[in-house]
Motif scaffolding. Structure first.
Motif, PDB file in Angstrom:
ATOM      1  N   LEU A 112       0.828  -1.210   0.000  1.00 54.98           N
ATOM      2  CA  LEU A 112       0.000   0.000   0.000  1.00 54.98           C
ATOM      3  C   LEU A 112       0.861   1.258   0.000  1.00 54.98           C
ATOM      4  CD1 LEU A 112      -2.865   1.205   0.026  1.00 54.98           C
ATOM      5  CD2 LEU A 112      -2.799   1.154   2.511  1.00 54.98           C
ATOM      6  N   PHE A 113       1.845   1.339   0.911  1.00 60.28           N
ATOM      7  CA  PHE A 113       2.722   2.506   1.018  1.00 60.28           C
ATOM      8  C   PHE A 113       4.075   2.216   0.363  1.00 60.28           C
ATOM      9  CE2 PHE A 113       0.051   2.255   4.859  1.00 60.28           C
ATOM     10  CZ  PHE A 113      -0.716   3.395   4.663  1.00 60.28           C
ATOM     11  N   GLY A 114       4.732   3.272  -0.057  1.00 58.72           N
ATOM     12  CA  GLY A 114       6.071   3.136  -0.630  1.00 58.72           C
ATOM     13  C   GLY A 114       7.103   2.788   0.436  1.00 58.72           C
ATOM     14  N   THR A 115       8.323   2.434  -0.016  1.00 59.81           N
ATOM     15  CA  THR A 115       9.371   1.972   0.904  1.00 59.81           C
ATOM     16  C   THR A 115       9.714   3.012   1.963  1.00 59.81           C
ATOM     17  OG1 THR A 115      10.284   0.778  -0.980  1.00 59.81           O
ATOM     18  CG2 THR A 115      11.658   0.906   0.980  1.00 59.81           C
ATOM     19  N   GLY A 116       9.888   4.280   1.534  1.00 61.99           N
ATOM     20  CA  GLY A 116      10.270   5.341   2.470  1.00 61.99           C
ATOM     21  C   GLY A 116       9.223   5.564   3.543  1.00 61.99           C
TER      22      GLY A 116
ATOM     23  N   GLN B 220      -1.740  -7.046   1.079  1.00 64.48           N
ATOM     24  CA  GLN B 220      -1.197  -5.837   1.729  1.00 64.48           C
ATOM     25  C   GLN B 220      -1.292  -5.958   3.243  1.00 64.48           C
ATOM     26  OE1 GLN B 220      -3.679  -2.900  -0.132  1.00 64.48           O
ATOM     27  NE2 GLN B 220      -2.260  -2.511  -1.814  1.00 64.48           N
ATOM     28  N   GLN B 221      -2.423  -6.473   3.737  1.00 61.34           N
ATOM     29  CA  GLN B 221      -2.610  -6.616   5.178  1.00 61.34           C
ATOM     30  C   GLN B 221      -1.564  -7.557   5.767  1.00 61.34           C
ATOM     31  OE1 GLN B 221      -6.592  -7.607   6.306  1.00 61.34           O
ATOM     32  NE2 GLN B 221      -6.126  -7.762   8.473  1.00 61.34           N
ATOM     33  N   ARG B 222      -1.364  -8.706   5.120  1.00 59.32           N
ATOM     34  CA  ARG B 222      -0.383  -9.673   5.615  1.00 59.32           C
ATOM     35  C   ARG B 222       1.022  -9.066   5.619  1.00 59.32           C
ATOM     36  NH1 ARG B 222       0.539 -14.324   1.567  1.00 59.32           N
ATOM     37  NH2 ARG B 222       1.633 -12.592   0.586  1.00 59.32           N
ATOM     38  N   ASN B 223       1.379  -8.369   4.532  1.00 62.41           N
ATOM     39  CA  ASN B 223       2.722  -7.797   4.428  1.00 62.41           C
ATOM     40  C   ASN B 223       2.960  -6.675   5.433  1.00 62.41           C
ATOM     41  OD1 ASN B 223       3.311  -9.568   2.370  1.00 62.41           O
ATOM     42  ND2 ASN B 223       2.899  -8.100   0.721  1.00 62.41           N
ATOM     43  N   LEU B 224       1.938  -5.819   5.617  1.00 57.96           N
ATOM     44  CA  LEU B 224       2.083  -4.713   6.560  1.00 57.96           C
ATOM     45  C   LEU B 224       2.194  -5.221   7.996  1.00 57.96           C
ATOM     46  CD1 LEU B 224      -0.437  -2.110   5.058  1.00 57.96           C
ATOM     47  CD2 LEU B 224       2.051  -1.857   5.209  1.00 57.96           C
ATOM     48  N   GLU B 225       1.394  -6.216   8.349  1.00 56.30           N
ATOM     49  CA  GLU B 225       1.470  -6.778   9.695  1.00 56.30           C
ATOM     50  C   GLU B 225       2.845  -7.398   9.961  1.00 56.30           C
ATOM     51  OE1 GLU B 225      -3.187  -7.903  10.757  1.00 56.30           O
ATOM     52  OE2 GLU B 225      -1.890  -9.463   9.963  1.00 56.30           O
ATOM     53  N   LYS B 226       3.388  -8.058   8.935  1.00 57.78           N
ATOM     54  CA  LYS B 226       4.712  -8.676   9.070  1.00 57.78           C
ATOM     55  C   LYS B 226       5.796  -7.612   9.181  1.00 57.78           C
ATOM     56  CE  LYS B 226       7.634 -12.135   6.812  1.00 57.78           C
ATOM     57  NZ  LYS B 226       7.798 -12.999   5.613  1.00 57.78           N
ATOM     58  N   GLU B 227       5.677  -6.550   8.359  1.00 57.58           N
ATOM     59  CA  GLU B 227       6.686  -5.487   8.320  1.00 57.58           C
ATOM     60  C   GLU B 227       6.692  -4.672   9.614  1.00 57.58           C
ATOM     61  OE1 GLU B 227       9.698  -3.143   6.626  1.00 57.58           O
ATOM     62  OE2 GLU B 227       8.745  -4.885   5.679  1.00 57.58           O
ATOM     63  N   TRP B 228       5.516  -4.342  10.113  1.00 59.51           N
ATOM     64  CA  TRP B 228       5.417  -3.454  11.282  1.00 59.51           C
ATOM     65  C   TRP B 228       5.312  -4.206  12.605  1.00 59.51           C
ATOM     66  CZ3 TRP B 228       1.167   0.104   8.758  1.00 59.51           C
ATOM     67  CH2 TRP B 228       1.785   0.967   7.837  1.00 59.51           C
TER      68      TRP B 228
END
Length: 413
Positions: free
Chosen positions: A51-55, A82-90
Motif C-alpha cells: 500500500l505505502f512506498g518503501t520510504g 497488503q494486510q499480511r505484508n504490513l502486519e509482518k513489516e510493522w
C-alpha cells in the motif's frame, strides 16, 4: 489511524482531514481502544504489495515502534496481501475500514436479526482474508483411497466451512425476516402511517426519536450508536396516531458486505409513508453527508413519490449569525424543518409539518377487478392498501384503505 489519500483515485466528496476525523470517531466508537493519533498519508498511487512506498513504510515503522503501537487502523480498503505484508513489516495487528466497521457492528448488534446479519457480513469478509490467515498452504489433507489425489488444501477446507456456515446463517436470517414481514403485514391492517428517520450516523436520529416518542433508545455522541431498528407509536397534536421508526445510520463507503446484510433492516424505510432525513446541520460536511444518504436511499429503491422532510438538527450548536441565516432558509422551504433534538426547539413545527404531509384522510372502499387487470392488482399490493382480498368467478374483490391521491393514481392506471 492512517487515512491514505490517493491522488490517482477518483475525486472524493470529502476533504482528507474531515475523512480522518470521521475515521478517528469510528475508532473511538469501539470500546477498549486507546486512539493515540491519526495521520493523512498522501500517495501518488497505492503500492501493490504494501500500500505505502518503501520510504513511508520505514518512517511509519519507526513511529509505531517508538509509541509501542499494537493496532494500526487504515481508513480505506486494504487487500489481503497488503494486510499480511504490513502486519509482518510493522509487527502489529492491522484493520482496514471494513474490518473496523464490522467490529463496531458486532459489538452493538442486539436483536436476533442484527446479530445474524453481522455474522453473515463478517464471514463474507473473512472468506476473502484466508490468504493471510494461513501460511501453511502447502499442507494438504490426504484424499480417500490409496491412490487418491492430493486432497484439499487447508485453505479450501476453511473456505468450505465458512460457506456452510453462511448457508446456515442465511436460513436463520430468512426465518427472522419472514417474522418481520408478518409483523409488517399486521401493521398494514392497522391504518397507521409509518414515519422513518434516516440520516448519516451521529446526526442525532435517536435523540430526536427519544424526544418525539418518549422512548429510551441508546443515544450517544458516537458513530453507530443505533444499529437495530426500533419502532414506537406517537400521537400527533390532532390526535392522529403514527408509527415512528429509528434506523441504522448511514456512512460513506459503507462496506458492500454490510449494505447487503442490512438491507432487510433498512426495508422499514421502503414501507414508510414519510421519510425524515435528519441532518447534522452543524457538521462542516453536512452537504456531503446528505449526498451520501441520498445515494443509499436511491440504491435501496426508495420511491421518489414518498414524501421527504429534511430535518436540520443541532441548530443549538450553531453560532448566532449562521443560526439566523439558517432559520430564514427554513421559513422559506416547506420541505425543511430546523430543530434541536437536544433542547426540543422546533419540534412543534416539525410535528405540524408531519401532520400536513400525512394530512390526507384515508378512505375505506371495496373494489372489483377482472383477472385481466393483473397490473392494477399488483399496484394495489405494492401500495400496501389492501386489507382483504377475495377471489371471485370473474376476478378479485378488494377491501382497501387508501388516500384520495392513491385513489386518483389507481384510476390513472
Amino acid at each position: 489511524m492512517i487515512h491514505p489519500e490517493i491522488r490517482s483515485a477518483a475525486g472524493s466528496r470529502r476533504l482528507p482531514e474531515h475523512a480522518l476525523a470521521e475515521a478517528m470517531s469510528l475508532a473511538l466508537a469501539l470500546p477498549g481502544l486507546e486512539v493515540v493519533g491519526g495521520e493523512v498519508v498522501r500517495l501518488p498511487k497505492p503500492h501493490a504489495g504494501h500500500l505505502f512506498g518503501t520510504g513511508k513504510l520505514a518512517e511509519l515503522k519507526e513511529r509505531l515502534d517508538a509509541e509501542e503501537i499494537d493496532l494500526v487502523l487504515v481508513d480505506g480498503p486494504v487487500t489481503p496481501v497488503q494486510q499480511r505484508n504490513l502486519e509482518k513489516e510493522w509487527g502489529v495487528k492491522l484493520l482496514d475500514r471494513t474490518g473496523l466497521i464490522l467490529e463496531i457492528f458486532a459489538d452493538r448488534a442486539r436483536t436476533r436479526e442484527g446479530v445474524l446479519q453481522v455474522e453473515l457480513a463478517a464471514l463474507s469478509y473473512q472468506r476473502t482474508r484466508l490468504v493471510r490467515a494461513w501460511t501453511h498452504l502447502e499442507r494438504q489433507r490426504g484424499g480417500l483411497g490409496f491412490v487418491g489425489g492430493p486432497g484439499e488444501t487447508q485453505i479450501e477446507a476453511d473456505r468450505r466451512a465458512i460457506d456452510e456456515q453462511m448457508v446456515r446463517l442465511r436460513r436463520q436470517l430468512a426465518k427472522v425476516v419472514k417474522t418481520r414481514e408478518l409483523h409488517r403485514a399486521a401493521r398494514r391492517k392497522v391504518p397507521f402511517p409509518i414515519v422513518a428517520l434516516v440520516g448519516y450516523t451521529n446526526a442525532g436520529k435517536s435523540t430526536l426519536f427519544n424526544r418525539m416518542t418518549g422512548a429510551a433508545v441508546m443515544a450517544k455522541d458516537m458513530l453507530f450508536a443505533t444499529l437495530d431498528p426500533t419502532m414506537r407509536g406517537i400521537t400527533l397534536p390532532s390526535g392522529r396516531k403514527v408509527i415512528m421508526s429509528d434506523t441504522v445510520g448511514f456512512i460513506s463507503d459503507l462496506p458492500h458486505e454490510l449494505v447487503a446484510a442490512f438491507r432487510a433492516t433498512l426495508e422499514e424505510v421502503l414501507e414508510a409513508d414519510l421519510i425524515l432525513h435528519v441532518r447534522d446541520i452543524s457538521h462542516p460536511e453536512t452537504e456531503e453527508q446528505a449526498a451520501d444518504v441520498g445515494d443509499i436511499l436511491e440504491s435501496l429503491g426508495v420511491d421518489e413519490d414518498v414524501s421527504l422532510i429534511e430535518v436540520w438538527n443541532k441548530i443549538d450548536a450553531l453560532g448566532p449569525a449562521t443560526r439566523e441565516a439558517l432559520l430564514v432558509q427554513d421559513a422559506r422551504r416547506a420541505d425543511v424543518q430546523a430543530v434541536s433534538a437536544l433542547t426540543g426547539e422546533g419540534l412543534e413545527a416539525l410535528l405540524a409539518a408531519i401532520e400536513a404531509r400525512l394530512g390526507e384522510e384515508r378512505l375505506d372502499e371495496t373494489l372489483s377487478l377482472p383477472f385481466s387487470a393483473g397490473r392494477a392488482r399488483a399496484w394495489l399490493h405494492e401500495q400496501n392498501v389492501v386489507r382483504a382480498e377475495r377471489q371471485t368467478k370473474t376476478g378479485w374483490d378488494f377491501d382497501v384503505n387508501w388516500t384520495e391521491t392513491q385513489r386518483q393514481r389507481f384510476r390513472a392506471l
